[in-house]
Design an enzyme around this catalytic site. Sequence first.
Site, short mmCIF file in Angstrom:
data_model
loop_
_atom_site.label_atom_id
_atom_site.label_comp_id
_atom_site.label_asym_id
_atom_site.label_seq_id
_atom_site.Cartn_x
_atom_site.Cartn_y
_atom_site.Cartn_z
N ASN A 140 0.68 -1.30 0.03
CA ASN A 140 -0.06 -0.15 0.06
C ASN A 140 0.90 1.39 -0.23
OD1 ASN A 140 0.70 -1.01 2.74
ND2 ASN A 140 -0.97 0.48 3.45
N GLU B 44 0.36 5.27 0.68
CA GLU B 44 -0.77 6.10 1.01
C GLU B 44 -0.22 7.79 0.42
OE1 GLU B 44 -1.27 5.52 5.25
OE2 GLU B 44 -2.35 4.08 4.89
N CYS C 158 -3.99 0.62 -2.70
CA CYS C 158 -4.08 -0.34 -1.84
C CYS C 158 -2.87 -1.62 -2.44
CB CYS C 158 -5.40 -1.32 -1.95
SG CYS C 158 -6.62 -0.32 -0.86
N GLU D 152 -3.17 -4.76 -3.16
CA GLU D 152 -3.61 -5.67 -3.91
C GLU D 152 -3.63 -4.93 -5.29
OE1 GLU D 152 -4.92 -4.81 -0.93
OE2 GLU D 152 -6.23 -6.32 -0.40
N CYS E 241 -10.28 -4.87 1.36
CA CYS E 241 -11.35 -4.09 1.15
C CYS E 241 -12.24 -4.22 -0.07
CB CYS E 241 -11.00 -2.66 1.08
SG CYS E 241 -10.15 -2.10 -0.29
N CYS F 43 -10.78 -3.17 -3.28
CA CYS F 43 -9.75 -4.19 -3.89
C CYS F 43 -10.57 -5.65 -4.49
CB CYS F 43 -8.89 -4.91 -2.68
SG CYS F 43 -7.76 -3.41 -2.71
N1 THU Z 1 -5.40 -1.45 2.41
C1 THU Z 1 -4.82 -2.09 1.35
O1 THU Z 1 -3.60 -2.02 0.88
N2 THU Z 1 -5.46 -3.21 1.11
C2 THU Z 1 -6.83 -3.51 1.56
O2 THU Z 1 -7.20 -4.26 1.20
C3 THU Z 1 -7.17 -2.77 2.84
C4 THU Z 1 -6.83 -1.69 3.04
C5 THU Z 1 -4.48 -0.20 2.83
C6 THU Z 1 -5.06 1.07 2.32
C7 THU Z 1 -4.40 1.96 3.50
O3 THU Z 1 -3.15 2.26 3.25
C8 THU Z 1 -4.35 1.07 4.61
O4 THU Z 1 -4.55 -0.16 4.48
C9 THU Z 1 -5.32 1.53 5.63
O5 THU Z 1 -6.66 1.38 5.10
#
Ligand code: THU
Length: 133
Positions: free
Chosen positions: A48, A50, A59, A61, A90, A93
């Site tokens: 991930n 940000e 994200c 994935e 999430c 994703c």
């Molecule tokens: N995140 C992911 O990388 N994948 C997911 O399926 C859920 C959320 C990341 C996004 C953000 O950087 C952090 O997790 C918190 O939401």
Amino acid sequence: MTGKKIVKQDALIKAAQEARKHVYAPFSKYRVGAAVLTSTGEIFSGCNVENSSYRLTNCAEVTALTKAVSEGYSKFVKLAVVTDDGGYPCGACRQVIWELCGDIEVLVVDKKGRVKKERSAKLLPHAFKLNVT
Ligand code: THU
């Protein structure tokens, strides 16, 4: 046969764990690594990434799948996602996984290496897919 399967699964999880080392998550501090296995045996990983403008966050994935697609791969058989708490992908994703992979096996792994297995079709029931003719 079984041995080969285990090696692939282990390699996929290892790649996701490695990618997780590169996470950029100063805001949530939630660290996610992912890796996807292509039908021809290649592995692409991602983490991930940000952004201070929160909704621009990528994200893990999506990072992994975007890398694979942009390198010319379009058939996927398995995806692993690693977090401390073994959290499931999430909603966004799940939609991306369904779009690019269809019904594949998703390995959800926690920091102790405990693996939960689920099909992407089950993660996203009644999935939306654009039907264009
Ligand atoms: N995140 C992911 O990388 N994948 C997911 O399926 C859920 C959320 C990341 C996004 C953000 O950087 C952090 O997790 C918190 O939401």
